[in-house]
Design an enzyme around this catalytic site. Structure first.
Site: not given
Ligand SMILES: *[C@@H]1O[C@H](CO)[C@@H](O)[C@H](O)[C@H]1NC(C)=O
Ligand SMILES: *[C@@H]1O[C@H](CO)[C@@H](O)[C@H](O)[C@H]1NC(C)=O
Ligand SMILES: *[C@@H]1O[C@H](CO)[C@@H](O)[C@H](O)[C@H]1NC(C)=O
Ligand SMILES: *[C@@H]1O[C@H](CO)[C@@H](O)[C@H](O)[C@H]1NC(C)=O
Ligand SMILES: *[C@@H]1O[C@H](CO)[C@@H](O)[C@H](O)[C@H]1NC(C)=O
Ligand SMILES: *[C@@H]1O[C@H](CO)[C@@H](O)[C@H](O)[C@H]1NC(C)=O
Ligand SMILES: *[C@@H]1O[C@H](CO)[C@@H](O)[C@H](O)[C@H]1NC(C)=O
Ligand SMILES: *[C@@H]1O[C@H](CO)[C@@H](O)[C@H](O)[C@H]1NC(C)=O
Length: 766
Positions: A542, A545-546, A549, A563, A611
């Site tokens: 995946g 913009g950040f 993955v 990630k 979590d």
């Protein structure tokens, strides 16, 4: 002579071994009937005149098809003996459409009957033919031959599960439709030829005697509500009858049927009839099973004898001469299905000793079908059914997911192992308009190997969405958290960015075995290790913009999702992330709260996330939030289990509820606590544990500052002055309630959702 039978035209009795004669007494059970008038408007029902049975609408038994009335010219046709033939449900455009009959007793024997009266309901005047399936097994081909006569087919089956499906399958010869569907429980001693792997499809069930075709025997005269249709050829046969009750074995017909019989008008003649096999594309040479029922209805003089043989194609069917008992039913039947024959000439002739001509009271003939195919693993079925309902998957998902192979659901791949039921191995729900949270039911499909999300909005990298399983049986929970990224995670936005931390990368190790997963949870990886694990960041699962993955494998083959936050995106978006407005933050909070509420409340059994933290809230380009990372997801075992004890603490430091950290008491209130911490982070822009000047958790930090009565001391500098003060106070209040020491003082996620909705209103109103 050749008899005229309205539905399945002719029948068979074959010679051969295994013919049995039984005597005995039995008490039938009449409970557990299901009587459906297909096409009746939803929620309506009526009591049938003839049987006094209540017929209900089929709306609760199927979610497919449309209701239609037969055309006006047939509505008042005298051949419409029952109401249920006035309307039908038809299934245009679907390959397979199913009814589900439930609350059955696994291992029990049932009679299932479907009726069909076309009545030109579609105005096309074209008689259709289609297949009927009993669950995953072929039942029969329905070839509608008349426009205004009800045709019926019946199967006797031993069910494996507590439900059974009846499916209409379009074979390209017209639109399937159905008028009525009945289910009747049968005693286990009835029809011993039916078992879990062999079903009996009715060829004919005849009551010899009356010439009046309306004198059908059904419930309550037959406690099992079998349909006994009269048969007499008036110029050949004479009726004999009694008003006395005729007893018999359970397997024998009810008294009302046995009270009538026929005998040749010419006493020196035989009773004769011919039956022709009715083949279909699955059973081109059907194998038949016959049951013939006799009872003497006349009190015979001492010097009189009625004795006869039954022959098929000139061969004795039953080796001994048959001598019916007075007012007591004897049944002679095939223990096993006979080898196929082209034609069945049946003759009943008196023995030389007999002073009286032969008689016959009733006959039943069935063809044997295999019900050996088994449906998809029950757990897979319930999971995929829940997923279907959750996402309202707009595909042809009807009947069993994997079986028969030719009708497996679009988008599913299945494994077919002879030693067990089919399993779902692969779900491709691309282009099916998915939205919303990842259904926790994905986690319940134990054999799932991969799941595709080629939807352009969900996965940026085409084929790379494919996830391959490396280790069998171990991938159970592996796929699931990855799925979360593939489906949800266009952008993996760590809210932590708001705090401008410099972390370069993180890893979420996952293992199919929950025990191992816990051990892995605390492992740290160097950047170099991550390169090895992800094969130099080769496969993108995946992207956003950040950062991306990546797919990877640990040394032991455990599949992981990595990630990785890229430098450029970190810098490129950092400012934006920092400037997430108060309103955006409120929306994110609300959407995440709704996601958690869904886990807690909408699922059965409910799930704990375990979590909840900012880094597990994923945002897409529109800043729409999804709760993700179900790696620690845990289901309550039972509804009445209010908490779950776990062997070791999992979760993330700073977010752990005190009772969980201290006593491993895990409830949905533990998630509420963690969510409270998330809310505080959103308001303050501070991490859950502050380091300066002294280590302190965010809850104490907020409490201390709020004690001075000024919300401004608490609110993130980026939104200070740009937020509704009342809304900010209210959110802070909710957050502190969520993080109360005692679980009972914390609100539920439902409360939180409601409160946050009010905050958002306040903010939007200002
Ligand atoms: C069928 O006829 C009944 C009675 O006239 C009517 O109430 C019902 O709406 C009709 N149903 C359809 C599907 O046309
Ligand atoms: C249905 O019956 C008609 C007439 O008996 C026959 O021509 C046709 O082939 C049958 N259709 C199917 C699908 O069996
Ligand atoms: C069902 O009956 C058939 C025919 O008698 C037999 O071959 C089969 O083994 C039986 N199946 C079971 C499960 O008993
Ligand atoms: C009765 O049947 C026998 C044998 O078929 C025949 O010879 C006889 O003529 C028949 N009797 C009548 C009255 O038809
Ligand atoms: C049987 O006995 C009765 C008298 O009891 C007699 O009328 C009849 O003819 C006898 N029938 C036979 C077939 O012997
Ligand atoms: C009745 O049929 C059997 C079998 O075909 C035959 O053996 C017997 O002779 C016949 N009996 C009479 C009286 O015709
Ligand atoms: C016919 O009657 C005789 C004398 O009663 C008997 O021995 C014989 O077994 C009988 N035959 C049949 C087929 O019952
Ligand atoms: C998944 O389904 C879509 C559309 O139904 C199809 O285009 C695509 O090729 C499928 N993907 C795989 C890997 O089978």
């Amino acid at each position: 002579m050749t008899a005229q039978l309205p539905w399945l035209l002719l029948f068979v009795l074959a010679a051969g071994g295994g013919v049995r004669q039984v005597r005995g007494q039995g008490a039938p059970d009449t409970t557990g009937f299901i009587s459906i008038d297909c096409g009746l408007p939803e929620k309506s029902s009526y009591v049938d005149d003839a049987t006094k049975l209540t017929y209900v609408s089929d709306a609760g038994f199927t979610d497919a098809g449309v209701n239609r009335n037969v055309s006006a010219e047939y509505i008042n046709n005298p051949s419409f003996v029952s109401n249920r033939n006035r309307n039908v449900r038809s299934f245009p455009g679907a390959t397979r459409s199913c009814y589900t009959l439930s609350s059955l007793t696994p291992g029990s024997k049932y009679l299932i009957r479907a009726t069909f009266l076309y009545g030109n309901y579609d105005g096309l005047g074209r008689l259709p033919a289609f297949d009927l399936h009993l669950g995953v097994n072929f039942w029969t081909t329905v070839n509608v031959t008349t426009i205004d006569q009800a045709e019926l087919t019946e199967v006797i089956t031993v069910v494996r599960d507590d439900f059974v499906q009846v499916c209409l399958v379009n074979t390209g010869s017209g639109t399937p439709f159905i008028s009525g569907l009945d289910l009747r429980p049968l005693g286990s001693s009835l029809y011993p030829q039916a078992n879990t792997t062999q079903g009996l499809v009715l060829y004919t069930r005849r009551n010899f005697g009356t010439t009046d075709p309306k004198q059908v025997v059904r419930y309550p005269d037959d406690p099992y509500d079998r349909v006994w249709t009269p048969w007499n050829v008036a110029d050949e046969w004479a009726e004999i009858s009694t008003t006395e009750k005729v007893g018999g074995a359970t397997i024998s017909p009810p008294s009302a049927v046995m009270q009538t019989a026929i005998t040749p008008r010419n006493a020196s003649k035989n009773i004769e009839f011919t039956l022709y096999p009715v083949p279909n594309h699955v059973y081109p040479a059907p194998r038949y099973i016959g049951l013939v029922h006799f009872a003497e209805l006349q009190r015979l003089a001492a010097n009189a004898t009625r004795q006869f043989y039954l022959t098929v194609n000139g061969k004795l069917w039953y080796a001994l001469p048959i001598k019916p008992d007075y007012l007591f039913a004897n049944t002679i039947y095939d223990k096993e299905a006979n080898d196929p024959l082209d034609v069945y000439h049946v003759s009943i002739n008196a023995t030389a000793n007999s002073t009286l001509p032969p008689i016959i009271n009733a006959i039943e003939v069935f063809s044997a079908i295999s019900t050996a195919n088994i449906g998809t693993d029950g757990q897979d079925v319930s999971a995929i059914t829940a997923i279907k309902a959750r996402y309202q998957v707009n595909k042809n998902w009807m009947g069993d997911p994997c079986a028969p192979k030719s009708l497996a659901w679009d988008g599913l791949s299945c494994s077919y192992d002879v030693s067990g039921p089919p399993r779902i191995t692969n779900v491709n729900i691309s282009y099916s308009g998915l939205n919303g949270d990842i259904s926790p039911y994905f986690a319940k499909i134990n054999t799932i190997e991969s799941l595709y999300g080629d939807n352009p909005n969900l996965c940026s990298n085409g084929n790379s969405c494919q996830i391959k399983k490396k280790k069998s049986n171990n991938a159970i929970y592996i796929a699931v958290p990855i799925v979360a990224f593939v489906l949800v995670g266009t952008l993996v936005l760590l809210l932590r960015l708001m705090r401008k931390k410099k972390a370069k990368s993180g890893v979420n190790p996952r293992n199919g075995n929950e025990h191992n997963m816990m051990q892995l949870e605390n492992r740290r990886f160097t950047y170099r290790e991550l390169e090895v694990i992800t094969n130099n960041f080769k496969r993108v699962l995946g992207k956003g913009g950040f950062g991306s993955v990546y797919d990877g494998f640990l040394e032991d083959g455990t599949q992981v999702a990595v990630k990785l936050r890229s430098q450029s995106s970190n810098q490129g978006r950092d400012g934006n992330a920092g400037s997430l407005s108060w309103r955006q933050r409120l929306r994110i909070a609300l959407e995440s709260a709704q996601g958690l509420e869904y886990l807690h409340k909408a699922c059965s059994p409910p799930f704990l996330h375990r979590d909840v933290k900012t880094s597990n809230i994923l945002l897409n380009a529109n800043h729409e939030a999804k709760i993700a990372d179900f790696g620690l997801l845990k289901a309550f075992q039972h509804d009445d289990d209010t908490h779950v004890s776990t062997v070791r603490v999992v979760g993330t430091h700073g977010y752990l509820a005190p009772e969980y950290a201290a006593a491993l008491q895990l409830t949905e209130k533990s998630d509420v606590y963690s969510f409270g911490v998330v809310l505080l982070e959103m308001i303050t822009g501070q991490p859950p544990i502050l380091r300066c000047p002294n280590p302190m958790n965010i809850i104490q930090w907020v409490q201390q500052r709020l004690a001075h009565g000024n919300i401004d001391n608490v609110v993130d500098i980026h939104i200070r002055g740009n937020c509704n003060v009342n809304a900010a106070w209210k959110v802070a209040d909710i957050a502190l309630k969520c993080t109360a020491q005692s679980p009972t003082q914390r609100p539920t996620m439902t409360d939180v959702v409601m409160q946050l909705q009010e905050c958002l209103k306040l903010e939007e109103g200002s």
